[in-house]
Scaffold this active site. Sequence first.
Site, PDB file in Angstrom:
ATOM      1  CB  CYS A 115       6.750   2.541   9.180  1.00 48.57           C
ATOM      2  SG  CYS A 115       7.951   2.833   7.896  1.00 48.57           S
ATOM      3  CG  HIS A 262       3.102   3.951   7.744  1.00 47.65           C
ATOM      4  ND1 HIS A 262       3.755   5.168   7.740  1.00 47.65           N
ATOM      5  CD2 HIS A 262       3.934   3.081   7.102  1.00 47.65           C
ATOM      6  CE1 HIS A 262       4.930   5.019   7.140  1.00 47.65           C
ATOM      7  NE2 HIS A 262       5.052   3.778   6.750  1.00 47.65           N
ATOM      8  CG  ASN A 292       7.116   5.938   4.254  1.00 49.78           C
ATOM      9  OD1 ASN A 292       7.028   6.381   5.395  1.00 49.78           O
ATOM     10  ND2 ASN A 292       7.301   4.652   4.004  1.00 49.78           N
TER      11      ASN A 292
END
Length: 335
Positions: A115, A262, A292
């Site tokens: 991530c 993020h 995501n």
Amino acid sequence: MYNSKITGLGFYVPENVVTNEDLSKMMDTNDEWIQERTGIKERRWIKEGSEDTTAVMGAKASRIAIERAGLTKDDIDFIVFATLSPDYYFPGGGVQLQEMLDMRTVGAVDIRNQCSGFIYAMSVADQFIKTGMYKNILVVGSEFHSGGLDKSTRGRGVTVIFGDGAGAAVLSRTEDNTKGILSSHLHSEGKHAKELIVESPSIMHWVPALIAENDENDESYYPYMNGTFVFKNAVVRFSEAIIEGLQTNNLEATDIDMLIPHQANLRISQFVQKKFKLNDDQIYNNIMKYGNTTAASVIIALTEAWELGKIKDNDLVVLAAFGSGFTWGSVIIRW
Ligand code: UT7
């Protein structure tokens, strides 16, 4: 020393939209649970038979970014490619991009930081530009999650969150050291590696052994996430990384014009927004539409915010991410 400035941005997501309702037909989940816990309404998943892969999506986003930078592929001196879902175990996606974009034999490096991959990728590219080694670097984040997720009820705690997509930025040399990337801050804490992990296949859990075992109950092929633990660490580390970046540059939270966190969970973004007392126009979230997308999430959100006119010349833009590793970091940009 030079500075590096973003001169081009692009993103690409597969056209296939998967709603929460669609997921509820595959597993025991529902729209209410997903929206309440994560903010996600839908995500894009590559359709079976599509030409899209991690590298292909990365190439599509890159072409847009290079064109918007007013450059051609021949102006690019180096490729930094961030992904946790490369097309191959090896070689990495960077070399695939070099081939797909028909580029000169420039160097290509892959970043494996999940991530926070795009934050690491930007930082790496920034160092090469600052030292004068390269002038224009293509920085890409791309992710093909949907092929590797457990779409049964067993995987619901992870699978509903992730989406596919790619984004790219061209980072170019500038001699104006008041503009561009002001600083980047990177961290890791490997003792939590197993809290968010795909364990196999790997050298330790090698493919022939897996095939020989042919054990349908083996969950190690799928992502495992200790969601609550990751959430608790995320809110702390996001905040730390942002504060570290601001302090380094003698700035305050009130100086932030746009925070691009993020896109892990809308609740995490909202927590961070509240902590730093940011208005709705000082933060950009699009997890509702794309889920995501790990290494692609920051660059997709940054590109979309810029396309919508939410980022203007001289704005202070803060990028921050946290994820598997654990790894986290921030990048502070004067636009
Ligand atoms: O991007 C990398 C970093 N990742 C993150 O930052 C993610 C951080 N973690 C999270 O976002 C959240 O922890 C999740 C969204 C993953 C999960 O939310 P949660 O509030 O922590 O839920 P939970 O895992 O504690 O599960 C609560 C309940 C459980 O049922 P019981 O045991 O209470 O009966 C789960 O089995 O919700 C159940 N559950 C679901 N129910 C419906 C888990 N997943 C689902 C689902 N649909 N998809």
